[in-house]
Design a protein around this motif. Sequence first.
Motif, mmCIF file in Angstrom:
data_model
loop_
_atom_site.group_PDB
_atom_site.id
_atom_site.type_symbol
_atom_site.label_atom_id
_atom_site.label_comp_id
_atom_site.label_asym_id
_atom_site.label_seq_id
_atom_site.Cartn_x
_atom_site.Cartn_y
_atom_site.Cartn_z
ATOM 1 N N TYR A 36 -29.458 -68.213 11.911
ATOM 2 C CA TYR A 36 -29.442 -67.599 10.597
ATOM 3 C C TYR A 36 -28.003 -67.242 10.242
ATOM 4 C CZ TYR A 36 -34.532 -66.762 10.681
ATOM 5 O OH TYR A 36 -35.896 -66.906 10.700
ATOM 6 N N LEU A 90 -26.388 -65.365 13.299
ATOM 7 C CA LEU A 90 -27.322 -64.787 14.255
ATOM 8 C C LEU A 90 -28.239 -65.853 14.818
ATOM 9 C CD1 LEU A 90 -28.096 -61.759 12.001
ATOM 10 C CD2 LEU A 90 -27.307 -61.500 14.335
ATOM 11 N N GLY A 100 -29.981 -62.254 18.668
ATOM 12 C CA GLY A 100 -28.773 -61.972 19.400
ATOM 13 C C GLY A 100 -27.920 -60.966 18.639
ATOM 14 N N PHE B 34 -42.849 -58.057 9.445
ATOM 15 C CA PHE B 34 -41.896 -57.436 10.364
ATOM 16 C C PHE B 34 -40.947 -56.512 9.606
ATOM 17 C CE2 PHE B 34 -42.763 -60.479 13.781
ATOM 18 C CZ PHE B 34 -43.287 -61.536 13.062
ATOM 19 N N TYR B 36 -37.046 -55.079 10.546
ATOM 20 C CA TYR B 36 -35.904 -55.072 11.453
ATOM 21 C C TYR B 36 -34.903 -54.020 10.991
ATOM 22 C CZ TYR B 36 -37.245 -59.497 13.649
ATOM 23 O OH TYR B 36 -37.904 -60.477 14.355
ATOM 24 N N GLN B 38 -30.708 -52.998 11.299
ATOM 25 C CA GLN B 38 -29.388 -53.510 11.656
ATOM 26 C C GLN B 38 -28.368 -52.385 11.523
ATOM 27 O OE1 GLN B 38 -27.617 -56.536 9.098
ATOM 28 N NE2 GLN B 38 -26.692 -57.513 10.883
ATOM 29 N N ASN B 41 -22.256 -53.932 12.188
ATOM 30 C CA ASN B 41 -21.649 -54.933 13.075
ATOM 31 C C ASN B 41 -22.501 -55.271 14.291
ATOM 32 O OD1 ASN B 41 -19.203 -55.285 11.552
ATOM 33 N ND2 ASN B 41 -18.635 -53.241 12.250
ATOM 34 N N GLN B 42 -23.791 -55.135 14.151
ATOM 35 C CA GLN B 42 -24.692 -55.486 15.234
ATOM 36 C C GLN B 42 -25.737 -56.478 14.745
ATOM 37 O OE1 GLN B 42 -26.326 -52.279 17.556
ATOM 38 N NE2 GLN B 42 -24.531 -50.989 17.282
ATOM 39 N N GLY B 43 -26.461 -57.047 15.702
ATOM 40 C CA GLY B 43 -27.549 -57.939 15.352
ATOM 41 C C GLY B 43 -28.753 -57.163 14.855
ATOM 42 N N LEU B 44 -29.854 -57.881 14.679
ATOM 43 C CA LEU B 44 -31.081 -57.252 14.193
ATOM 44 C C LEU B 44 -31.949 -56.827 15.364
ATOM 45 C CD1 LEU B 44 -30.127 -58.874 11.659
ATOM 46 C CD2 LEU B 44 -32.537 -58.984 11.030
ATOM 47 N N LEU B 46 -35.816 -55.581 16.302
ATOM 48 C CA LEU B 46 -37.175 -55.494 15.797
ATOM 49 C C LEU B 46 -37.644 -54.048 15.844
ATOM 50 C CD1 LEU B 46 -39.723 -56.966 14.805
ATOM 51 C CD2 LEU B 46 -40.369 -57.232 17.202
ATOM 52 N N PHE B 90 -34.447 -54.529 7.125
ATOM 53 C CA PHE B 90 -34.896 -55.793 6.558
ATOM 54 C C PHE B 90 -36.378 -55.990 6.815
ATOM 55 C CE2 PHE B 90 -30.951 -57.764 5.312
ATOM 56 C CZ PHE B 90 -30.004 -57.157 6.114
ATOM 57 N N LYS B 101 -40.729 -69.865 11.008
ATOM 58 C CA LYS B 101 -39.489 -69.202 10.649
ATOM 59 C C LYS B 101 -39.787 -67.882 9.953
ATOM 60 C CE LYS B 101 -38.916 -71.057 5.986
ATOM 61 N NZ LYS B 101 -38.037 -71.810 5.060
ATOM 62 N N LEU B 102 -38.827 -66.989 10.016
ATOM 63 C CA LEU B 102 -38.910 -65.715 9.318
ATOM 64 C C LEU B 102 -38.199 -65.822 7.968
ATOM 65 C CD1 LEU B 102 -38.076 -63.290 12.272
ATOM 66 C CD2 LEU B 102 -40.293 -63.545 11.146
ATOM 67 N N PHE B 104 -36.663 -63.474 5.059
ATOM 68 C CA PHE B 104 -36.221 -62.091 4.955
ATOM 69 C C PHE B 104 -36.053 -61.644 3.512
ATOM 70 C CE2 PHE B 104 -35.154 -60.727 9.227
ATOM 71 C CZ PHE B 104 -35.142 -61.930 9.919
ATOM 72 N N GLY B 105 -36.230 -60.341 3.326
ATOM 73 C CA GLY B 105 -35.799 -59.719 2.086
ATOM 74 C C GLY B 105 -34.293 -59.510 2.128
ATOM 75 N N THR B 106 -33.744 -59.001 1.040
ATOM 76 C CA THR B 106 -32.290 -58.828 0.947
ATOM 77 C C THR B 106 -31.805 -57.541 1.588
ATOM 78 O OG1 THR B 106 -32.640 -57.945 -1.272
ATOM 79 C CG2 THR B 106 -31.991 -60.252 -1.103
#
Lengths: 108, 114
Positions: A36, A90, A100, B34, B36, B38, B41-44, B46, B90, B101-102, B104-106
């Motif tokens: 992504y 990502l 990740g 789902f 998520y 964030q 500066n990190q990933g997502l 759950l 998110f 696939k996921l 996502f919203g904005t």
Amino acid sequence: SQTIHQWPATLVQPVGSPLSLECTVEGTSNPNLYWYRQAAGRGLQLLFYSVGIGQISSEVPQNLSASRPQDRQFILSSKKLLLSDSGFYLCACRDGYTFGSGTRLTVV
Amino acid sequence: AQSVTQLDSQVPVFEEAPVELRCNYSSSVSVYLFWYVQYPNQGLQLLLKYLSGSTLVESINGFEAEFNKSQTSFHLRKPSVHISDTAEYFCAVRSNFGNEKLTFGTGTRLTIIP
């Protein structure tokens, strides 16, 4: 549980240079894997997904490509970067819906 | 095709106040949902998910979300927020067939005011 490793964490590359981002997965086998991109101030856009070794599907036409040389390895590449390739990349795994920590790419 | 709408791009809330982050989805088939989180500066990460069963799902840090099929919504709520909840949230939807696939919203940026 699954763990996704991504590197590097940050990257600054000049326009026209090549790119290789790597993602490896632990804790599962034969996972569906996804790349992504998150552009500044926007949601996440699916770029590629893979259901197995050598199997790549592209969601949007673009300057990037992906490869899956091993079961738990997913690579995002470009031969020549564009400014518009900047963003937060990502890698994700279907099992556990895990992401990740991402690579922040700035193309200058 | 499926889509997710998060109407609120930013939500400021005072510490210890309740919060609701809204999420509506559109899909022609049954879906999984789902949330998520964030941090900068990190990933997502759950936060919680609805796959089947009870329409009310909870996370370990006090958030909950309720799947409402008739209103096609999956709003996220917390009765009392903390400074540490400051993050972007998110909502995502996944159909239970195909490439899984996921979508996502904005995102909604939650800011906690001390």
